[in-house]
Design a protein around this motif. Structure first.
Motif, PDB file in Angstrom:
ATOM      1  N   ILE B 238       0.860  -1.181   0.000  1.00 34.69           N
ATOM      2  CA  ILE B 238       0.000   0.000   0.000  1.00 34.69           C
ATOM      3  C   ILE B 238       0.893   1.226   0.000  1.00 34.69           C
ATOM      4  CG2 ILE B 238      -1.764   1.282   1.286  1.00 34.69           C
ATOM      5  CD1 ILE B 238      -2.821  -1.393   0.431  1.00 34.69           C
ATOM      6  N   ILE B 239       0.638   2.170  -0.922  1.00 37.83           N
ATOM      7  CA  ILE B 239       1.319   3.447  -0.766  1.00 37.83           C
ATOM      8  C   ILE B 239       0.288   4.494  -0.383  1.00 37.83           C
ATOM      9  CG2 ILE B 239       3.163   2.878  -2.430  1.00 37.83           C
ATOM     10  CD1 ILE B 239       1.734   5.296  -4.033  1.00 37.83           C
ATOM     11  N   LEU B 281       5.310   1.924  -8.790  1.00 38.57           N
ATOM     12  CA  LEU B 281       5.594   3.171  -8.069  1.00 38.57           C
ATOM     13  C   LEU B 281       6.226   4.229  -8.983  1.00 38.57           C
ATOM     14  CD1 LEU B 281       5.432   4.665  -5.386  1.00 38.57           C
ATOM     15  CD2 LEU B 281       7.632   3.674  -4.757  1.00 38.57           C
ATOM     16  N   PRO B 282       7.246   3.857  -9.846  1.00 44.62           N
ATOM     17  CA  PRO B 282       7.792   4.859 -10.771  1.00 44.62           C
ATOM     18  C   PRO B 282       6.726   5.430 -11.712  1.00 44.62           C
ATOM     19  CG  PRO B 282       9.235   2.960 -10.646  1.00 44.62           C
ATOM     20  CD  PRO B 282       8.016   2.609  -9.877  1.00 44.62           C
ATOM     21  N   GLN B 283       5.791   4.578 -12.120  1.00 45.91           N
ATOM     22  CA  GLN B 283       4.714   5.079 -12.987  1.00 45.91           C
ATOM     23  C   GLN B 283       3.906   6.150 -12.281  1.00 45.91           C
ATOM     24  OE1 GLN B 283       2.106   1.980 -14.419  1.00 45.91           O
ATOM     25  NE2 GLN B 283       3.860   0.706 -15.030  1.00 45.91           N
ATOM     26  N   PHE B 284       3.633   5.870 -10.997  1.00 45.38           N
ATOM     27  CA  PHE B 284       2.850   6.803 -10.195  1.00 45.38           C
ATOM     28  C   PHE B 284       3.585   8.140 -10.061  1.00 45.38           C
ATOM     29  CE2 PHE B 284       2.344   8.552  -5.867  1.00 45.38           C
ATOM     30  CZ  PHE B 284       1.005   8.928  -5.916  1.00 45.38           C
ATOM     31  N   GLU B 290       4.083  14.730 -14.245  1.00 45.39           N
ATOM     32  CA  GLU B 290       3.397  15.249 -15.438  1.00 45.39           C
ATOM     33  C   GLU B 290       2.275  16.213 -15.063  1.00 45.39           C
ATOM     34  OE1 GLU B 290       1.994  11.843 -17.594  1.00 45.39           O
ATOM     35  OE2 GLU B 290       4.049  11.132 -17.925  1.00 45.39           O
ATOM     36  N   GLN B 291       1.600  15.904 -13.990  1.00 45.57           N
ATOM     37  CA  GLN B 291       0.480  16.756 -13.572  1.00 45.57           C
ATOM     38  C   GLN B 291       0.962  17.978 -12.816  1.00 45.57           C
ATOM     39  OE1 GLN B 291      -2.727  16.192 -14.422  1.00 45.57           O
ATOM     40  NE2 GLN B 291      -2.053  14.363 -15.550  1.00 45.57           N
ATOM     41  N   LYS B 292       2.280  18.121 -12.659  1.00 47.30           N
ATOM     42  CA  LYS B 292       2.887  19.231 -11.928  1.00 47.30           C
ATOM     43  C   LYS B 292       2.356  19.292 -10.481  1.00 47.30           C
ATOM     44  CE  LYS B 292       4.427  22.220 -15.591  1.00 47.30           C
ATOM     45  NZ  LYS B 292       4.030  21.460 -16.804  1.00 47.30           N
TER      46      LYS B 292
END
Lengths: 381, 319
Positions: B238-239, B281-284, B290-292
């Motif tokens: 869980i993160i 996790l890297p994708q997250f 990207e969403q700043k």
């Protein structure tokens, strides 16, 4: 073996409940000190006769009296010659004081207030006075409510003074012989009643309230989740209550013995019998009342609903013979009446087993009936 | 698989609950529960408030009667066996208050007399629950933790074969809770007592009990050992994250996160369950960049029973 075990259980329950009871400081005050204070207060209030004050209004006919001859007024003559004039305070009319000294019946002081008819009626309605006097054609007229015994007494005393040609400041009452036989005083009537009331109060408040509180705390639920015998729990409560009631009653009696010279004229074992029967009756009622509710406020209401009517009806403070005749046979069957009359008969009438056997039997029956039906519907959870 | 099936010796369960239902005026508290508990087993009934845990336990305790279904304690029904069963069961109810003006010793002495135990047993119990210094204190003057230890001591007076504890540590501070746990863990080592414990603390269930029954709305949701319950999800991690500017999160709620997020609105915290944390996790993090968005806090932890409960009901155990 089994019996020994159960005795140990019962003993521990009694011990625990006894400790719980005596460790509450309120118990000492309400159970012991309060009844003693009450007997002291009421005993003194009703044994030492203070001066009785009687207020009378005198109607002022300023016009007529001035026009005719003032000295012909009998009331005026009496007030001017025998009474002490008190200067008016504020807008109150002129007032006169007349005291009849009486060693045997106690002194009576009359206050005569001069006022108009309207004002007199207002004072009458407020209860400030009970008799209004007026004079017409040299005849004194007395106006009062014939149903009010206090007004009647004022009238009788007042007319005796006014109708007599010669006014005596002191009554001799040679034909009155005050009774000093023990057992005829008010305090003799009161103490047995207080003992009976103490038993009722302590059973109902002590036991019922205690049971309801234990149910609220879920302690009952916890206790019956053990091999404890349910009847032992209730018996322990009753035993402790009877012991406490005995101590409380004995202390009240000892106090009354030394302060008011109260004695027990009847059979002492008979007194124990009626005392025990009263305890059984009220303990049974207490268990019945507290058999179901887990709410202390509902419990309060239930206890009051039982206690208050009996306090009023059962002749604790004043004889119940003043109630309507048809109600007396019912009042006499109330548990508190049975107990108070029973204790009183042993204390002051010298009663023995024979006289109290009916009350003892009836109280025990009431106790057993309420206890067994209470136990049937008793909610432990 | 029920743990009982793995126990070969002493096959008859100590407690058996079969298809039990119980309703009150307005609520159906227990809706068809089956349970079997073996000798020496420590079982937790884990669930939020109002899940029906107390009703279920009180039926096992014989305090309440089921509307339907059967309960057997040591192979016996309650009816007609009350005295015998009361002697083998020890219990503590949710929040019992004892007699205020009795001392600890006197209270235990009273309850000991119901079980025909003597003063020696009372002294032993005082030692077991660590109330030596309080033996002469009135119950009313005990702290919450001390009161619960007294309640536990009373439950242990008769060396019970079955111990039923209803939320024994609710409302206690962590230290007081650990003291209760250590008493129960000692008892567990002796392996003579079966325990059912209700709780809404997952740590408590995990620490004390090898078998956990998750219960909600009167029904069993899932049961098994801690490992069984959590391993079914293949070691999910869980993160949990908190973002720098919470308004941004609120504004960006319409942005589709490429993950299934559980939003905790009160704590402004998001959580995601990853099966492959190393690659996901890297994708997250890339997505956040990207969403700043800026991350204020990020934690990665193993999955807990609370997460399991949330994944099944959408609520948390403490809600």
């Amino acid at each position: 073996m089994n019996k020994v075990i159960h005795q140990e259980q019962l003993f521990q329950l009694i011990l625990a409940h006894f400790k719980e009871t005596i460790r509450e400081p309120g118990v000492i005050f309400w159970g012991i000190i309060f009844p003693i204070l009450m007997s002291l207060g009421l005993g003194i209030a009703f044994t030492k006769k203070a001066d009785v004050v009687r207020n009378v209004a005198v109607i002022e006919h300023t016009f007529i009296i001035q026009a005719s001859n003032p000295s012909s007024s009998r009331i005026e003559t009496f007030l001017n010659n025998y009474s002490t004039k008190i200067e008016p305070i504020g807008d109150e009319g002129i007032c006169y004081r007349f005291t009849v000294k009486d060693e045997k019946l106690g002194n009576t002081t009359f206050f005569f207030r001069k006022t108009s008819w309207q004002k007199a009626m207002v004072l009458l309605k407020r209860g400030n006075l009970s008799v209004v006097i007026d004079e017409k054609n040299s005849q004194i007229e007395y106006h009062f409510d014939p149903l009010n015994p206090d007004a009647q007494l004022t009238y009788l005393k007042l007319s005796k003074i006014m109708e007599r040609s010669e006014v005596l400041p002191a009554e001799r009452n040679e034909n009155i012989e005050p009774l000093t036989v023990s057992g005829t005083r008010y305090i003799d009537f009161l103490i047995p009643g207080l003992i009976a009331m103490g038993i009722m109060m302590s059973c109902l408040w002590g036991m019922s309230y205690g049971i309801i509180e234990k149910r609220t705390k879920k302690l009952l639920r916890r206790m019956v989740a053990t091999p404890m015998k349910k009847s032992h729990f209730l018996i322990a409560l009753m035993v402790v209550r009877i012991i406490m009631n005995f101590i409380e009653s004995a202390l009240l009696f000892i106090f009354a013995y030394f302060v008011f010279d109260i004695t027990i004229q009847g059979n002492i074992p008979a007194l124990f019998a009626i005392f025990l029967a009263g305890n059984i009756a009220f303990a049974g009622i207490a268990i019945f009342i507290s058999s179901h509710t887990a709410n202390t406020e509902i419990g309060n209401g239930l206890i009051n609903a039982v206690v208050l009517p009996m306090m009023v009806l059962s002749g604790i403070f004043f004889s119940y013979h003043n109630f309507p005749d048809w109600s007396i046979p019912y009042i006499q069957k109330l548990p508190l009446t049975l107990l108070a009359d029973g204790i009183r008969s042993v204390f002051i009438e010298g009663a023995g087993y024979a006289e109290i056997s009916f009350a003892t039997f009836l109280l025990t029956a009431i106790g057993i009936l309420f206890f067994s039906s209470g136990l049937k519907i008793f909610k432990w959870h | 698989m029920n743990l009982l099936d793995m126990v070969t010796t002493d096959a008859r369960p100590v407690i058996e609950v079969q298809g039990v239902y119980k309703s009150f005026k307005t609520v159906q508290a227990v809706k068809g529960v089956d349970m079997r508990i073996a000798k020496g087993q420590f079982v937790a009934l884990l669930g939020p408030n109002g899940a029906g845990k107390t009703t279920l336990v009180e039926m096992i305790e014989g305090i309440q009667k089921p509307d339907r279904g059967e309960i057997f304690i040591m192979g016996k029904k309650w009816k007609g066996n009350e005295d015998e069963l009361h002697r083998v069961i020890g219990l503590s109810l949710q929040e019992t208050r004892f007699i205020d003006k009795l001392t600890v010793w006197e209270t235990l002495r009273l309850f000991a007399s119901f079980y025909q135990r003597d003063q020696k047993r009372v002294s032993e119990i005082i030692e077991i629950v660590g109330l030596e210094e309080k033996r002469k204190s009135y119950v009313v003057n005990l702290s919450g933790g001390q009161r619960q230890r007294l309640a536990l001591g009373i439950a242990l007076l008769n060396n019970p074969k079955i111990l039923l504890l209803d939320e024994p540590t609710t409302g206690l501070d962590p230290n007081a809770r650990r003291e209760i746990w250590s008493i129960l863990l000692t008892l567990k080592q002796q392996a003579q007592t079966s325990l059912i414990l209700t709780t809404h603390y997952m740590e408590e269930a995990e620490q004390l009990c090898e078998y956990i029954i998750i219960i909600d709305k009167g029904k069993i949701l899932k049961e098994g050992t801690v490992t069984q319950l959590l391993n079914e999800d293949q070691g999910e991690k869980i993160i949990e994250f908190v973002l720098e500017d919470t308004h941004q999160v609120q504004d960006n709620r319409h942005i589709n996160f490429p993950f299934q997020i559980h939003w905790d609105a009160k704590n402004e915290k998001g959580s995601i369950a990853f099966t492959q944390v190393e690659s996901e996790l890297p994708q997250f993090l890339n997505f956040i960049k990207e969403q700043k968005l800026r991350i204020k806090n990020l934690e990665c932890r193993r999955k807990t029973l609370d997460d399991l409960f949330t994944s099944m009901t959408g609520r948390r155990l403490h809600e």
